[in-house]
Motif scaffolding. Structure first.
Motif, PDB file in Angstrom:
ATOM      1  N   SER A  54       0.699  -1.164   0.097  1.00 32.91           N
ATOM      2  CA  SER A  54      -0.334  -0.175   0.082  1.00 32.91           C
ATOM      3  C   SER A  54       1.269   1.271  -0.256  1.00 32.91           C
ATOM      4  N   VAL A  55       1.588   1.389   1.056  1.00 33.05           N
ATOM      5  CA  VAL A  55       2.487   2.219   0.640  1.00 33.05           C
ATOM      6  C   VAL A  55       3.278   2.447  -0.607  1.00 33.05           C
ATOM      7  N   ILE A  56       3.756   1.744  -0.989  1.00 35.75           N
ATOM      8  CA  ILE A  56       4.719   1.403  -2.698  1.00 35.75           C
ATOM      9  C   ILE A  56       3.894   1.902  -3.656  1.00 35.75           C
ATOM     10  N   ALA A  57       1.998   1.768  -3.475  1.00 38.85           N
ATOM     11  CA  ALA A  57       1.492   2.312  -4.725  1.00 38.85           C
ATOM     12  C   ALA A  57       1.137   3.672  -4.312  1.00 38.85           C
ATOM     13  N   ILE A  58       1.417   4.412  -3.096  1.00 37.84           N
ATOM     14  CA  ILE A  58       0.863   5.647  -2.628  1.00 37.84           C
ATOM     15  C   ILE A  58       2.109   6.561  -3.478  1.00 37.84           C
ATOM     16  N   ILE A  59       3.175   6.004  -2.579  1.00 43.14           N
ATOM     17  CA  ILE A  59       4.563   6.862  -3.337  1.00 43.14           C
ATOM     18  C   ILE A  59       4.511   6.427  -5.269  1.00 43.14           C
ATOM     19  N   ILE A  60       3.610   5.755  -6.105  1.00 46.34           N
ATOM     20  CA  ILE A  60       4.597   5.462  -7.145  1.00 46.34           C
ATOM     21  C   ILE A  60       3.057   6.781  -7.525  1.00 46.34           C
ATOM     22  N   THR A  61       1.898   6.162  -6.675  1.00 46.72           N
ATOM     23  CA  THR A  61       1.242   7.890  -7.367  1.00 46.72           C
ATOM     24  C   THR A  61       1.408   9.093  -6.877  1.00 46.72           C
ATOM     25  N   ILE A  62       1.982   9.147  -6.101  1.00 42.76           N
ATOM     26  CA  ILE A  62       2.124  10.978  -5.776  1.00 42.76           C
ATOM     27  C   ILE A  62       3.459  11.361  -7.073  1.00 42.76           C
TER      28      ILE A  62
ATOM     29  N   ILE B  70      10.934   2.307  -7.948  1.00 41.03           N
ATOM     30  CA  ILE B  70      10.450   1.652  -6.805  1.00 41.03           C
ATOM     31  C   ILE B  70       9.806   0.194  -7.353  1.00 41.03           C
ATOM     32  N   ALA B  71       9.231   0.262  -7.995  1.00 41.01           N
ATOM     33  CA  ALA B  71       9.041  -0.892  -8.767  1.00 41.01           C
ATOM     34  C   ALA B  71       9.875  -2.542  -8.656  1.00 41.01           C
ATOM     35  N   ILE B  72      11.665  -1.665  -8.525  1.00 43.77           N
ATOM     36  CA  ILE B  72      12.590  -3.417  -8.349  1.00 43.77           C
ATOM     37  C   ILE B  72      12.654  -3.856  -6.885  1.00 43.77           C
ATOM     38  N   TYR B  73      12.485  -2.336  -6.181  1.00 46.14           N
ATOM     39  CA  TYR B  73      11.618  -2.561  -4.608  1.00 46.14           C
ATOM     40  C   TYR B  73      10.934  -3.704  -4.081  1.00 46.14           C
ATOM     41  N   TRP B  74       9.757  -3.124  -5.073  1.00 44.46           N
ATOM     42  CA  TRP B  74       8.446  -4.146  -4.672  1.00 44.46           C
ATOM     43  C   TRP B  74       8.576  -5.073  -5.333  1.00 44.46           C
ATOM     44  N   ASN B  75       9.806  -5.463  -6.415  1.00 42.97           N
ATOM     45  CA  ASN B  75      10.027  -7.124  -6.453  1.00 42.97           C
ATOM     46  C   ASN B  75      10.546  -7.509  -5.654  1.00 42.97           C
ATOM     47  N   ASN B  76      11.974  -7.721  -5.460  1.00 41.94           N
ATOM     48  CA  ASN B  76      12.660  -7.839  -4.546  1.00 41.94           C
ATOM     49  C   ASN B  76      11.960  -7.912  -3.007  1.00 41.94           C
ATOM     50  N   HIS B  77      11.531  -7.013  -2.139  1.00 41.80           N
ATOM     51  CA  HIS B  77      10.544  -7.044  -1.413  1.00 41.80           C
ATOM     52  C   HIS B  77       9.266  -7.880  -1.151  1.00 41.80           C
ATOM     53  N   HIS B  78       8.667  -8.417  -2.347  1.00 37.86           N
ATOM     54  CA  HIS B  78       7.942  -9.520  -2.582  1.00 37.86           C
ATOM     55  C   HIS B  78       8.569 -11.177  -2.579  1.00 37.86           C
TER      56      HIS B  78
END
Length: 196
Positions: free
Chosen positions: A12-20, A53-61
């Motif tokens: 959710s936080v990552i989605a908000i970051i991308i939206t901002i 941000i996408a790379i962090y989300w991917n690796n975090h996942h």
């Protein structure tokens, strides 16, 4: 705590970051393709930041897919990562507004370095507390790719005041390095899933 709660919050936080970040792209008032040209720096800064941000989300996942349990220390290490990621939209906006000026390029590099350090500490916390499955922990330790990335960020920050475009090239190179999938976690998860 269930790891699902941590991952949903992080997503959710990552989605908000991308939206901002995308909301900072302002449409031109003119109805011609030529009016888009002045927006090129903003779009390039957005595209690079989105990739990060996408790379962090991917690796975090992938990292949390291999996590068995969550401790208080892991929660704080994850929150530490999210804090630094949440500052990327600010540095991206300043970078694009100033058309890659020296100080904003240096700050942008710092805003990329800080989450990489936080991610490193998060992965170390997962290994130290034995929260990761043993094969995955073995596969990501040591994190040479992460340490090389940090060195590139530091070089980029140092060069920003003399050669800001070289710095931006280094930041983009790190994104390319991470964009190439890192098979360490997936391969080890597949091995663990195989029946004996």
């Amino acid at each position: 705590m269930l790891k699902e709660r941590l991952t949903v919050f992080s997503d959710s936080v990552i989605a908000i970051i991308i939206t901002i970040m995308v909301l900072q792209l302002k449409a031109p008032h003119e109805a011609s393709l030529g009016a888009l040209a002045p927006l090129a720096p903003a779009f390039l800064a957005y595209a690079l930041s989105f990739a990060y941000i996408a790379i962090y989300w991917n690796n975090h996942h992938h990292l949390f897919q291999a996590t068995r349990r969550i401790s208080g220390g892991i929660l704080w290490a994850n929150t530490h990562l999210l804090f630094w990621l949440s500052l990327v939209p600010f540095s991206t906006a300043w970078l694009s507004e100033t058309h890659f000026a020296r100080a904003p390029v240096a700050l942008y590099g710092l805003s990329l370095l800080a989450p990489s350090i936080a991610y490193y500490f998060l992965s170390r916390a997962l290994i130290r507390t034995e929260a990761l499955t043993p094969k995955v922990a073995e596969g990501i330790d040591p994190d040479l790719k992460g340490l090389i990335s940090m060195a590139f960020y530091i070089c980029g920050v140092a060069l920003a005041f003399a050669e800001p475009y070289v710095s931006m090239g280094l930041y983009a190179l790190v994104a390319v390095i991470w964009f190439i999938p890192d098979p360490r976690i997936e391969q080890r998860l597949e091995v663990e899933d195989e029946p004996d």
